[in-house]
Scaffold this active site. Structure first.
Site, mmCIF file in Angstrom:
data_model
loop_
_atom_site.group_PDB
_atom_site.id
_atom_site.type_symbol
_atom_site.label_atom_id
_atom_site.label_comp_id
_atom_site.label_asym_id
_atom_site.label_seq_id
_atom_site.Cartn_x
_atom_site.Cartn_y
_atom_site.Cartn_z
ATOM 1 N N GLY A 41 0.958 -1.093 0.060
ATOM 2 C CA GLY A 41 -0.135 -0.198 0.019
ATOM 3 C C GLY A 41 0.841 1.243 0.003
ATOM 4 N N MET A 84 2.355 4.934 1.452
ATOM 5 C CA MET A 84 2.953 5.361 2.746
ATOM 6 C C MET A 84 1.531 5.692 3.577
ATOM 7 S SD MET A 84 6.228 7.054 2.331
ATOM 8 C CE MET A 84 6.925 6.883 4.076
ATOM 9 N N GLY A 85 1.454 5.432 4.724
ATOM 10 C CA GLY A 85 0.420 5.790 5.471
ATOM 11 C C GLY A 85 -0.778 4.762 5.578
ATOM 12 N N GLU A 92 8.853 -3.473 5.196
ATOM 13 C CA GLU A 92 9.565 -2.709 4.058
ATOM 14 C C GLU A 92 10.459 -3.749 2.796
ATOM 15 O OE1 GLU A 92 9.129 0.550 4.137
ATOM 16 O OE2 GLU A 92 8.662 0.878 6.218
ATOM 17 N N VAL A 117 15.741 5.626 -3.439
ATOM 18 C CA VAL A 117 15.454 5.395 -2.242
ATOM 19 C C VAL A 117 15.841 6.549 -1.323
ATOM 20 C CG1 VAL A 117 16.009 4.068 0.162
ATOM 21 C CG2 VAL A 117 15.833 2.803 -2.074
ATOM 22 N N LEU A 118 15.021 7.066 -0.680
ATOM 23 C CA LEU A 118 15.154 8.457 0.355
ATOM 24 C C LEU A 118 14.203 8.106 1.475
ATOM 25 C CD1 LEU A 118 16.326 11.082 0.633
ATOM 26 C CD2 LEU A 118 14.338 12.258 -0.329
ATOM 27 N N HIS A 163 -3.511 13.550 -8.152
ATOM 28 C CA HIS A 163 -2.929 14.751 -7.580
ATOM 29 C C HIS A 163 -1.284 14.397 -7.390
ATOM 30 C CE1 HIS A 163 -6.872 15.935 -5.987
ATOM 31 N NE2 HIS A 163 -6.271 17.109 -6.311
#
Length: 197
Positions: free
Chosen positions: A9, A11-12, A87, A169-170, A184
């Site tokens: 999914g 993030m969040g 992750e 990747v950050l 959006h």
């Protein structure tokens, strides 16, 4: 029957809280789980699975070059009920195949949780391979930060501005990423972009 699961999914969407819940439920039944997380995810400290609501557990760290089949085989015992990996997008394709071997050869269920794609809407290596070989796929849902529709990705924010290129990747939290719908992601409402944690 043991299976390889991939719950993904934006993030969040509650992936980390879900893995912590599953861990708790197994342990409540007196069963052991092997909770793991990649070395690269150091947002809350190396070897930590932490949800946005503050729950946290220590996990075994996965090195990018680690053979997961060998590691899990060495830890196998009659009370080990499942392997849980947070992750999972940061796994290599070879490591995902090693998890499939764990399921097929050791008969242990493996549940992985992670993002499907990065902030540029490209699949992560681990996620791509999981989408190809997992027995069960489940999307975890959250809402767009701008309109409330289903979020399908995350928008990366750098210095208060959307970022559409850069390193894949950050590691970052709510001030770095916002869950968004496709529209959006392309057309964020700039004045609604968060600039603080």
């Amino acid at each position: 029957m043991a299976q390889l699961y991939f719950e993904y999914g934006a993030m969040g969407s509650g992936k980390s809280i879900e893995i912590l819940k599953v861990t708790h439920n197994y342990e409540l039944q007196g069963r052991e789980v092997l909770l793991m997380t990649p070395l690269v995810d150091d947002r809350y400290g190396v070897g930590k699975v932490t949800s946005r609501i503050g729950l946290s557990r220590t996990a075994q760290v996965i090195d990018p070059k680690e053979d997961l089949f060998a590691t899990i085989s060495a830890k196998q015992n009659p009370n080990l009920a499942a392997v849980l990996i947070d992750e999972a997008q940061f796994l290599t394709a070879a490591q995902v195949d090693q998890l499939a071997y764990v399921v097929d050869r050791l008969k242990l269920p493996v549940m992985t949780f992670g993002l499907k794609q990065d902030a540029f809407n490209q699949l992560f290596e681990g996620s791509k391979r999981l989408l190809e070989v997992a027995d069960k796929l489940e999307e975890m849902k959250t809402i767009c930060s701008f309109c409330g529709k289903k979020a399908t990705t995350q928008l990366r924010i750098v210095n208060g501005k959307p970022q559409y290129s850069g390193q894949q990747v950050l590691i970052g939290g709510d001030s770095t990423y916002m869950p968004t719908c496709r529209y959006h992601w392309y057309h964020p409402i700039i004045e609604k972009i968060r600039t603080e944690e």
